[in-house]
Structure formats: C-alpha cells, structure tokens
Design a protein around this motif. Sequence first.
Motif, PDB file in Angstrom:
ATOM      1  N   SER A  60      -5.707  -1.534  -1.088  1.00  0.00           N
ATOM      2  CA  SER A  60      -4.682  -2.516  -1.188  1.00  0.00           C
ATOM      3  C   SER A  60      -4.381  -3.604  -0.451  1.00  0.00           C
ATOM      4  O   SER A  60      -3.579  -4.578  -0.769  1.00  0.00           O
ATOM      5  CB  SER A  60      -3.356  -1.571  -1.450  1.00  0.00           C
ATOM      6  OG  SER A  60      -3.645  -0.483  -2.185  1.00  0.00           O
ATOM      7  N   LYS A  69      -7.131   4.121  -0.282  1.00  0.00           N
ATOM      8  CA  LYS A  69      -5.802   3.309  -0.394  1.00  0.00           C
ATOM      9  C   LYS A  69      -5.893   1.941   0.415  1.00  0.00           C
ATOM     10  O   LYS A  69      -5.116   1.215   0.163  1.00  0.00           O
ATOM     11  CB  LYS A  69      -4.766   4.273   0.187  1.00  0.00           C
ATOM     12  CG  LYS A  69      -4.440   4.647   1.479  1.00  0.00           C
ATOM     13  CD  LYS A  69      -3.449   5.455   2.030  1.00  0.00           C
ATOM     14  CE  LYS A  69      -3.331   5.739   3.404  1.00  0.00           C
ATOM     15  NZ  LYS A  69      -4.254   6.498   3.897  1.00  0.00           N
ATOM     16  N   GLU A  70      -6.690   1.841   1.465  1.00  0.00           N
ATOM     17  CA  GLU A  70      -6.572   0.608   2.219  1.00  0.00           C
ATOM     18  C   GLU A  70      -7.225  -0.653   1.491  1.00  0.00           C
ATOM     19  O   GLU A  70      -6.977  -1.541   1.784  1.00  0.00           O
ATOM     20  CB  GLU A  70      -7.572   0.812   3.482  1.00  0.00           C
ATOM     21  CG  GLU A  70      -6.829   1.665   4.536  1.00  0.00           C
ATOM     22  CD  GLU A  70      -6.873   3.133   4.324  1.00  0.00           C
ATOM     23  OE1 GLU A  70      -6.335   3.979   5.207  1.00  0.00           O
ATOM     24  OE2 GLU A  70      -7.660   3.481   3.263  1.00  0.00           O
ATOM     25  N   SER A  89       3.670  -1.479   3.836  1.00  0.00           N
ATOM     26  CA  SER A  89       3.224   0.191   3.758  1.00  0.00           C
ATOM     27  C   SER A  89       4.397   0.866   3.293  1.00  0.00           C
ATOM     28  O   SER A  89       5.437   0.948   4.042  1.00  0.00           O
ATOM     29  CB  SER A  89       2.537   0.745   4.998  1.00  0.00           C
ATOM     30  OG  SER A  89       2.103   2.203   4.687  1.00  0.00           O
ATOM     31  N   MET A 100       0.869  -1.318  -0.056  1.00  0.00           N
ATOM     32  CA  MET A 100      -0.095  -0.008   0.067  1.00  0.00           C
ATOM     33  C   MET A 100       0.866   1.172  -0.172  1.00  0.00           C
ATOM     34  O   MET A 100       1.939   1.265   0.789  1.00  0.00           O
ATOM     35  CB  MET A 100      -0.806  -0.072   1.259  1.00  0.00           C
ATOM     36  CG  MET A 100      -1.650   1.382   1.267  1.00  0.00           C
ATOM     37  SD  MET A 100      -2.786   1.163   2.932  1.00  0.00           S
ATOM     38  CE  MET A 100      -1.738   1.287   4.101  1.00  0.00           C
TER      39      MET A 100
END
Length: 298
Positions: A231, A228-229, A273, A218
């Motif tokens: 991902s 975006k989460e 991340s 991410m």
Amino acid sequence: MAKTLQRPFLLLTVATVLFSTAPFSNAIPFIVFHGIGDQCSGGVSNFTQLLSSVSGSPGSCLEIGNGEEDSWFMPLVLQASEACKKVKLMTELSQGYNIVAESQGNMVARGLIEFCDDAPPVINYVSLGGPHAGIARVPKCPSGLKCDIAEAILKLEIYNDFVQDHIAPSGYIKIPGEMTKYLEHSQYLPKLNNERPDDRNSIFKDRFASLHNLVLVMFQDDTVLIPKETSWFGYYTDEGFGTLLSTQQTKLYTEDWIGLKALDDVGKVKYVSVSGEHLMISFQDVVKYVAPYLMQIS
C-alpha cells in the motif's frame, strides 16, 4: 478484496447528518474507484455520498463495465482505457479532479493517471489499501463457479498469456523469485511501475509526479494484501520472500521509476497507517485522512 469496506448504513447516515459540509459552488469534484468484486451501487455509493458530505465537494463512483464481474474478468489495461474514455466525457472534470480509490481500484486509477492521453489533470489522489507494488498471493474470489475457475487458474499459472488476458488480478500478482516470468509476461504492473529497464516511459513518470498530493493509506491488520506494505509501495526483494523492503529501499523509489521519490522529496506523499483490516476504515479516519484532500477549491 471484495466488499470488505464495512459501512454500517445507520452510522454513516448519522455521521453524514452531523458532519455534513455545505457544498462549494467551485469545489473540485472527485471520483471513486471501487475494488475487485464490488460495484458502484450499494456500499460504495454510500461511501461516495459520505465523502461528498464531509468534504463539501461533488463526487461520483466511476463504474467500469458491469462492475462486480468485470472487475474480475476484464483485463486492467481495458479497465484503465474505459476509465480514460469516461473521464474525458465528464465535462465537470475538465478543469481537474481528485481521486479516491479502493484496493484494486487503485490499479485502474493509476492507469488513468499515467496512460490517459489528453485527459484533465488529477490533483489529489487518495489510495485506500492499494496493491501498488504487487501482491504475492492470489486474492480470494467471493463465490460461484466462475470464481472457483478463476482462482484455480491463477494458482496454476499466473504468467500465462490466456490468464493475463482474462483475469484482472493476474496483472498485479508479483511472485518473488519469479521476476523473469513476471517481467516477460505480466501485462499490467511492470508497465504501470516502469519496471522494464528497456521500456521505461518518462511520460508516465511525469504524469504521476504532477500530482499535488498522494495519500497512501495502509491498513495495519491487512491480510488481503500480501505484504500490506505494498500500500506504500514497499515489497519483497526480487529473490524471494526472505526480505521485505521499505518504500525507500526499493529500486522503484531510489531510481525513481514513476516519480514517487520526486513527489516525496517535496513533501507531497502522505504515508498513513490506520488500524483495522483491509479497507475497514473508520469514520474518524475518513474525516482526518481523506476528506481534507477533497476540500480544495478550484
């Protein structure tokens, strides 16, 4: 999502020379799927070569149709079907292979993993900014009349059968608060994620759960994927935008519709991340988070 993975040619060339690894004769090969509005030539080709150099494994970008245009206008069901046919013809993949996918390319990659019958096994799968749980905003089409028309149609009526048949990203746009329309008319993501209660396919789940490693990357400043989460398979509640669920709070995970929880329970899911905007991955992060999963020896 188009062409946003910036790879300055000089930097990658220097990095490749400095950090290249001698290829193993029995290394597991990998394939790359590019994102929407992109193509295998150019930047993606350079990225594929970089991955091969730092991992020592042979790799290639798998093009679907004509690349850039078909990434927008070929429905994802057909893209996944074409990927399936191509992979089964690649004899170098017959004993198993790894996948690296960028953005929308993850929808094709997962369709290949879940839907493709009698295919060679996928061992490790690295996802870079994949819209796995859907996106809640229409992606920006780069330029041109076709792009303008596609974008306008998507904004007007996403869950129309014509739109679903002709515009690829409509297959994973998931508007919170419109779940009835989504489940009834979206032609791709509900099947991919086993979301329809009366139509869940255990074969799709078993195939996805057979992965040795699933790496979900991410991008912390991603404004292309909303949220975006996604991902990491996180998403909004069905009721609306008010609450964002973590991966482990979603029904897809708790009820294990696709085998994600099964993989996670045995430590096979890596939630990564990285800093930067959508697909803006640094060389250091490629070496740290991507290359290790391409270095396995058969």
